[in-house]
Design an enzyme around this catalytic site. Structure first.
Site, PDB file in Angstrom:
ATOM      1  N   TRP A 172      34.562  79.983   8.856  1.00 34.47           N
ATOM      2  CA  TRP A 172      35.342  78.939   8.202  1.00 34.47           C
ATOM      3  C   TRP A 172      34.545  77.642   8.120  1.00 34.47           C
ATOM      4  O   TRP A 172      34.948  76.712   7.423  1.00 34.47           O
ATOM      5  CB  TRP A 172      36.670  78.729   8.922  1.00 34.47           C
ATOM      6  CG  TRP A 172      36.596  78.038  10.259  1.00 34.47           C
ATOM      7  CD1 TRP A 172      35.710  78.256  11.275  1.00 34.47           C
ATOM      8  CD2 TRP A 172      37.472  77.008  10.734  1.00 34.47           C
ATOM      9  NE1 TRP A 172      35.979  77.446  12.352  1.00 34.47           N
ATOM     10  CE2 TRP A 172      37.053  76.668  12.043  1.00 34.47           C
ATOM     11  CE3 TRP A 172      38.576  76.350  10.196  1.00 34.47           C
ATOM     12  CZ2 TRP A 172      37.689  75.695  12.816  1.00 34.47           C
ATOM     13  CZ3 TRP A 172      39.211  75.381  10.967  1.00 34.47           C
ATOM     14  CH2 TRP A 172      38.772  75.059  12.254  1.00 34.47           C
ATOM     15  N   ASP A 173      33.418  77.583   8.827  1.00 36.44           N
ATOM     16  CA  ASP A 173      32.564  76.399   8.797  1.00 36.44           C
ATOM     17  C   ASP A 173      32.262  75.989   7.360  1.00 36.44           C
ATOM     18  O   ASP A 173      32.234  74.800   7.031  1.00 36.44           O
ATOM     19  CB  ASP A 173      31.236  76.679   9.517  1.00 36.44           C
ATOM     20  CG  ASP A 173      31.418  77.141  10.952  1.00 36.44           C
ATOM     21  OD1 ASP A 173      32.374  77.894  11.212  1.00 36.44           O
ATOM     22  OD2 ASP A 173      30.603  76.769  11.804  1.00 36.44           O
ATOM     23  N   GLU A 196      39.448  78.315  20.441  1.00 38.06           N
ATOM     24  CA  GLU A 196      39.105  79.677  20.864  1.00 38.06           C
ATOM     25  C   GLU A 196      39.167  79.869  22.377  1.00 38.06           C
ATOM     26  O   GLU A 196      38.816  80.947  22.877  1.00 38.06           O
ATOM     27  CB  GLU A 196      37.727  80.048  20.315  1.00 38.06           C
ATOM     28  CG  GLU A 196      37.747  80.188  18.801  1.00 38.06           C
ATOM     29  CD  GLU A 196      36.380  80.276  18.169  1.00 38.06           C
ATOM     30  OE1 GLU A 196      36.304  80.678  16.994  1.00 38.06           O
ATOM     31  OE2 GLU A 196      35.384  79.933  18.837  1.00 38.06           O
ATOM     32  N   LYS A 199      39.088  73.896  23.317  1.00 44.81           N
ATOM     33  CA  LYS A 199      37.664  73.941  23.015  1.00 44.81           C
ATOM     34  C   LYS A 199      37.281  72.902  21.968  1.00 44.81           C
ATOM     35  O   LYS A 199      36.279  72.203  22.100  1.00 44.81           O
ATOM     36  CB  LYS A 199      37.275  75.340  22.527  1.00 44.81           C
ATOM     37  CG  LYS A 199      35.825  75.478  22.094  1.00 44.81           C
ATOM     38  CD  LYS A 199      35.536  76.862  21.538  1.00 44.81           C
ATOM     39  CE  LYS A 199      34.092  76.981  21.088  1.00 44.81           C
ATOM     40  NZ  LYS A 199      33.788  78.320  20.513  1.00 44.81           N
ATOM     41  N   GLN A 200      38.090  72.817  20.916  1.00 42.51           N
ATOM     42  CA  GLN A 200      37.749  71.987  19.759  1.00 42.51           C
ATOM     43  C   GLN A 200      39.032  71.585  19.042  1.00 42.51           C
ATOM     44  O   GLN A 200      40.107  72.067  19.378  1.00 42.51           O
ATOM     45  CB  GLN A 200      36.862  72.780  18.800  1.00 42.51           C
ATOM     46  CG  GLN A 200      37.570  73.998  18.217  1.00 42.51           C
ATOM     47  CD  GLN A 200      36.637  75.056  17.686  1.00 42.51           C
ATOM     48  OE1 GLN A 200      35.745  75.512  18.382  1.00 42.51           O
ATOM     49  NE2 GLN A 200      36.846  75.459  16.443  1.00 42.51           N
TER      50      GLN A 200
END
Length: 777
Positions: A355-356, A496, A609-610
Site C-alpha cells: 500500500w506504500d 501490524e 507500530k505506526q
C-alpha cells in the site's frame, strides 16, 4: 590504516554555487557501515537500480543491480517470488605495482564519496598510500543513465604520485551474484566480441526471463587513447578481462572508462540478444552519455518538480533527496510494473509493492506528474486477475488485492515466515498476506484521488470504474452479519502489532468509503454512460452487487468516538495493558521492543507500530471534527512507536493540522533523516519508499497546506517557523500551478491555458489562465 573518523560520517554542506544543497558526502570510509551508503547513494532510472558498492570488493558489502519487473521464484516451497540480483557489472580490481588497491590496507590520506543529486552522479576522491609507502590519487565516477535506461557508465582515473606505476586491471561481468544466497539464474552464453565487448547471458530459472549483459572498456593516458595488452577469461557465471598497460610515469594520469548495459526479455522492445548487442555497440563514451543523462535529469526531473525550501539548507537537500529517489525507484517506462517498498535499492521486501505506493508515493505523481501516476494505477488494473484469484482462494468475490504484489499474474506473494520469535525461538508467522486487507480499499481510494485531481475520464472508463466496482464487490462479500449490523473481523490494520483484531477502525471506514463510492459511480454511469455500466455489470454482476452495497454499507459498523472522543482502534485495543514506552521510543534501533517481548505479548498491549487511527483522520479528514482529531492525537501518539518509516510523515501532517508547528517540524526532521541522516544502519536493506513519498507529503500537504476534499482543492499554508518560503508545482484538473508561499504572502502562477478554481483559507478564488495571483496571508 583507515582514515581518521570525524564526528559525522555524512556531510550535507559540501555543495557550493550551483551545487548548494545538492550534494551528500561520505567523509570517511567505514567498512562496517557499507550498506547505508550503498542504498542511500544508490543510482537508478526506474528501469534498474544499482546499489553503490565500490568497484573493489569488501567483506561486508551487498552488491546489487535490480531490473524492475523481472520477478523470479527460486525453485522451492518456502520461497516467494522476488527481484533477482542481476549480474554485477561494476566490479574492477586494481593491482598497483603488485599491491591490490584496498581501503582497508595501507593508509587512507583522503577520502570523499559524493552523491550529486542534481546530476545523479556518484563520485569518489581518494589519496591512498599503499602498505609499501607508494602514494596514488584515484577518482571514481559513475551514473545509471536516465536518457538510456539500459546503461551504466563508470570512469576511473589513477595518478601515481611517488613513482612510476605498473597497473593490472581485472574487470568483469559477474553473474555469480545471489539474493542472500539464492541464485536465480541458469547459466547462459558468454562471449567476447571484436576483442572489445564482453557478453554474459542468463535466464531466470522459474519465470524464464532472459538477461543479456554487455561491457566494454576504453583507456586514455594523458588524453591519448590507447589499447593496452588484454586477456579474456571465463569462469562459472563470470566473464572478465585483464588489462596490463605499459608503465605509467609518475604524475601521469590514466583514465579507464567502463560502459555496461543490461537488457531483458521483459523489455517491451526486446527482440533477442543480437539486437541488444547492436543497440549497445552504438552507445557513446562516458562524457557524451553523461551530457545526455544530465540533460534528462534537468528537463524531466528538476524542471518538472522545482520544489524550493527557503530557510534551512538541510530541508532543501532532503526534499531533493526524496525527489531523486522517487525518480530512481519508479518504473515510469512500463505500466506492468510498480514501486517496491525498498524501491530498486536493495533486497528488502523482495521488490514487492505494498500500500506504500497508493497511499504514500502515488500522491507525489498524482499532483506532480499525472502521466506516471496513471501508469502506476494501470498496474493495479492489469493485476486484477491475480486479485480475483486471491478472493476466490479465500472464498470471497470481486478483487481482493494482495498485501504484497509482484508480477501481474502472481497474486499474493507475502512470505509466510519472518524474523525469530524472541521467546519461542521459532520463526514468526507473517499474517499480513492472509488478513491485512485494507490495501483493497487503499487502491480504490488512490483511483478516486487521481481522478479528482486530473479529471482523466479516459482512465476511469478504461480502468478506474472497474477498480472501484471490483473492490466494492470484494468488500460486500467480506462483511459479516452480526446483531443486525455488518462487521469485519479477524484482520490486521495498518498497526501490524495488532493481529486478528475485529473492526479495525481504519479498515471498516475505508471499506465503507469504498462501498459508498461504488454506489455513487454506479448511479452516475446509469445516467451518463449506461453502455459502459452494462459492460462492467455483465463482468461483475453489478446489478446484484449494487443492492448488496446499499444494504451492507448502511449497516456496516463504524467505530465511533467514545465519551473522551477517542475512536477505538479495534474492538479490544482500549482495554489492553498500558506500559511505559519511553525507552523504546527513544531507542535508535527500530523494533527494540522485540528484544524484550514477542509479538503475541505486544498484541495484548496498547502499543501501535505506526499511524492507524491517525492515518484514517488524515485520509478521511473531513469526516471528523477538530476536537476528535485532537483527542485521538493525545491518546494514540504516546502509544505509537513509529517502528514503520511511513509513520512520522503522517503524524507531522496531522500536527500541522492541529496547529502544533514545532511538533510538526520535529516529526518532519525525524522522517527526513531515516535514510538521509547519520544512522549508518538505517538503510542497509534499501531506502524506505513510503517515507520518501511521505517527506514530499509533509512539505506539500502539511506545510504547504494542499488538500483535496470532496473534489475541491484547498490551500491552508502553515510554514515552519524556520522557513521563510516554500515553492512547489501542482497539477489540478489540467492546470499546472506554481505555488510560492512566504510568511506573509501566497503567490500562485497558473502556467496553463485553463482557469483553476481553489479554496484559500475558506474563500474560493479563481486563478486565471496564464496569470499570477498574489494574496496576503
Amino acid at each position: 590504516m583507515l582514515q581518521k573518523k570525524e564526528n559525522q560520517a555524512l556531510k550535507y554542506d559540501k555543495g557550493a554555487g550551483e551545487f548548494k544543497n545538492w550534494l551528500i558526502s561520505e567523509t570517511y570510509f567505514n567498512p562496517e557501515a557499507l550498506g547505508k551508503v550503498e542504498a542511500a547513494f544508490s543510482l537508478g532510472n526506474g528501469y534498474m537500480g544499482l546499489r553503490s558498492a565500490t568497484e573493489e570488493r569488501y567483506p561486508n558489502e551487498v552488491r546489487g543491480n535490480f531490473v524492475a519487473g523481472t520477478f523470479n521464484k527460486f525453485l522451492g516451497d518456502k520461497e516467494v517470488t522476488e527481484l533477482p540480483n542481476a549480474a554485477d557489472m561494476t566490479e574492477m580490481t586494481f593491482t598497483l605495482n603488485g599491491t591490490t588497491f584496498q581501503l582497508t590496507t595501507g593508509e587512507v590520506l583522503y577520502f570523499e564519496r559524493t552523491l550529486n543529486l542534481k546530476n545523479a552522479e556518484l563520485s569518489r576522491h581518494i589519496h591512498w598510500r599503499s602498505p609499501y609507502g607508494e602514494e596514488y590519487k584515484l577518482t571514481f565516477s559513475r551514473f545509471v543513465s536516465l536518457d538510456n535506461k539500459h546503461i551504466i557508465a563508470q570512469k576511473v582515473t589513477i595518478t601515481p604520485l611517488s613513482g612510476d606505476l605498473n597497473l593490472k586491471l581485472n574487470s568483469s561481468i559477474n553473474g555469480q551474484m545471489t539474493n542472500t544466497g539464492t541464485q536465480h539464474f541458469k547459466e547462459g552464453v558468454m562471449r567476447l566480441y571484436n576483442q572489445k565487448i564482453m557478453k554474459l547471458e542468463a535466464r531466470t530459472n522459474e519465470s524464464n526471463i532472459d538477461f543479456t549483459h554487455f561491457a566494454r572498456h576504453e583507456f586514455t593516458l594523458e588524453n591519448n587513447v590507447f589499447t593496452p595488452k588484454n586477456t579474456i577469461f571465463m569462469d562459472r557465471r563470470k566473464i572478465f578481462m585483464t588489462f596490463e598497460p605499459e608503465t605509467i610515469k609518475k604524475n601521469e594520469t590514466i583514465t579507464i572508462e567502463k560502459i555496461s548495459g543490461v537488457y531483458t526479455s521483459r523489455d517491451k522492445d526486446w527482440q533477442n540478444a543480437d539486437t541488444a548487442l547492436a543497440t549497445f555497440s552504438s552507445t557513446a563514451n562516458y562524457d557524451t552519455l553523461f551530457d545526455a543523462h544530465r540533460s534528462a535529469w534537468k528537463n524531466n526531473v528538476w524542471e518538472q518538480y522545482p520544489i524550493q525550501i527557503e530557510g534551512v539548507d538541510f530541508d532543501q537537500l532532503a526534499i531533493r533527496f526524496a525527489v531523486y529517489h522517487l525518480t530512481c525507484m519508479t518504473p515510469a517506462h512500463d505500466n506492468r510494473m510498480n514501486i517496491g517498498a525498498k524501491g530498486l535499492s536493495g533486497e528488502g521486501y523482495k521488490g514487492h509493492a505494498f500500500w506504500d505506493t497508493e497511499i504514500f508515493v502515488l500522491p507525489f505523481f498524482t499532483t506532480s506528474n499525472p502521466k506516471v501516476a496513471r501508469q502506476l494505477l494501470e498496474y493495479r488494473s492489469l493485476s486484477i486477475p491475480g486479485a480475483v484469484r486471491k478472493a476466490k482462494e479465500n472464498n470471497y468475490q470481486g478483487a481482493m488485492f494482495p498485501w504484497e504484489s509482484a508480477w501481474l499474474e502472481d497474486g499474493e506473494v507475502t512470505p509466510i515466515w519472518g524474523a525469530a520469535d524472541i521467546i519461542t525461538g521459532e520463526p514468526t508467522k507473517i499474517w499480513s498476506g492472509f488478513i491485512e486487507q485494507h490495501i483493497t480499499a487503499d487502491i480504490a481510494f488512490a483511483v478516486w484521488q487521481y481522478y479528482q485531481f486530473t479529471d482523466d475520464q479516459d482512465f476511469m472508463e478504461k480502468h478506474g470504474y472497474e477498480l472501484i466496482f471490483a473492490t466494492a464487490v470484494f468488500w460486500q462479500s467480506r462483511l459479516e452479519e452480526k446483531d443486525n449490523r455488518y462487521e469485519i473481523t479477524g484482520v490486521v490494520g495498518p498497526d501490524e502489532y495488532k493481529e486478528h483484531v475485529d473492526n479495525n477502525a481504519f479498515t471498516n471506514y475505508m471499506a465503507h468509503w469504498n462501498l459508498e463510492k461504488a454506489i455513487h459511480y454506479y448511479d452516475l454511469l446509469q445516467q451518463e454512460n449506461p453502455a459502459l455500466l452494462k459492460a462492467l455489470s455483465d463482468k461483475w454482476d453489478l446489478k446484484t452487487n449494487y443492492q448488496k452495497w446499499q444494504e451492507k454499507s448502511a449497516k456496516l459498523y463504524l467505530p465511533q468516538p467514545n465519551s473522551e472522543l477517542v475512536i477505538p482502534q479495534d474492538d479490544t485495543y482500549l482495554s489492553k495493558k498500558i506500559i511505559d514506552l519511553t525507552p523504546y521510543k527513544a531507542a535508535s534501533q527500530v523494533g527494540a521492543l522485540f528484544l524484550d517481548y514477542n509479538l503475541d505479548q505486544v498484541n495484548d498491549m496498547q502499543i501501535t507500530k505506526q499511524a492507524d487511527v491517525m492515518i484514517l483522520l488524515y485520509l478521511l479528514e473531513n469526516e471528523f471534527s477538530p476536537e476528535v482529531k485532537q483527542a485521538n492525537w493525545d491518546y494514540y501518539e504516546p502509544k505509537t512507536l513509529h517502528d514503520s518509516s511511513l509513520s512520522r510523515a503522517t503524524h507531522s501532517i496531522l500536527a500541522s493540522d492541529l496547529g502544533d508547528k514545532d511538533l510538526a517540524y520535529s516529526m518532519f526532521e525525524k522522517a527526513s533523516r531515516i535514510d538521509l541522516g547519520q544512522n549508518m544502519k538505517s538503510s542497509d536493506a534499501g531506502i524506505h519508499s513510503a517515507s520518501i513519498g511521505g517527506i514530499w507529503q509533509v512539505v506539500v500537504n502539511g506545510f504547504g497546506g494542499v488538500r483535496m476534499l470532496d473534489g475541491k482543492l484547498y490551500l491552508h499554508p502553515q510554514l515552519p517557523e524556520k522557513w521563510t518560503g516554500l515553492k512547489f508545482p501542482i497539477y489540478w484538473k489540467g492546470s499546472r500551478l506554481l505555488v510560492h508561499i512566504t510568511k506573509n504572502a501566497l503567490e500562485i502562477s497558473n502556467l496553463s491555458n485553463k482557469d483553476a478554481l481553489l479554496t484559500l483559507h475558506g474563500n474560493e478564488i479563481t486563478i486565471l489562465a496564464n496569470s499570477t495571483t498574489l494574496t496576503t496571508i
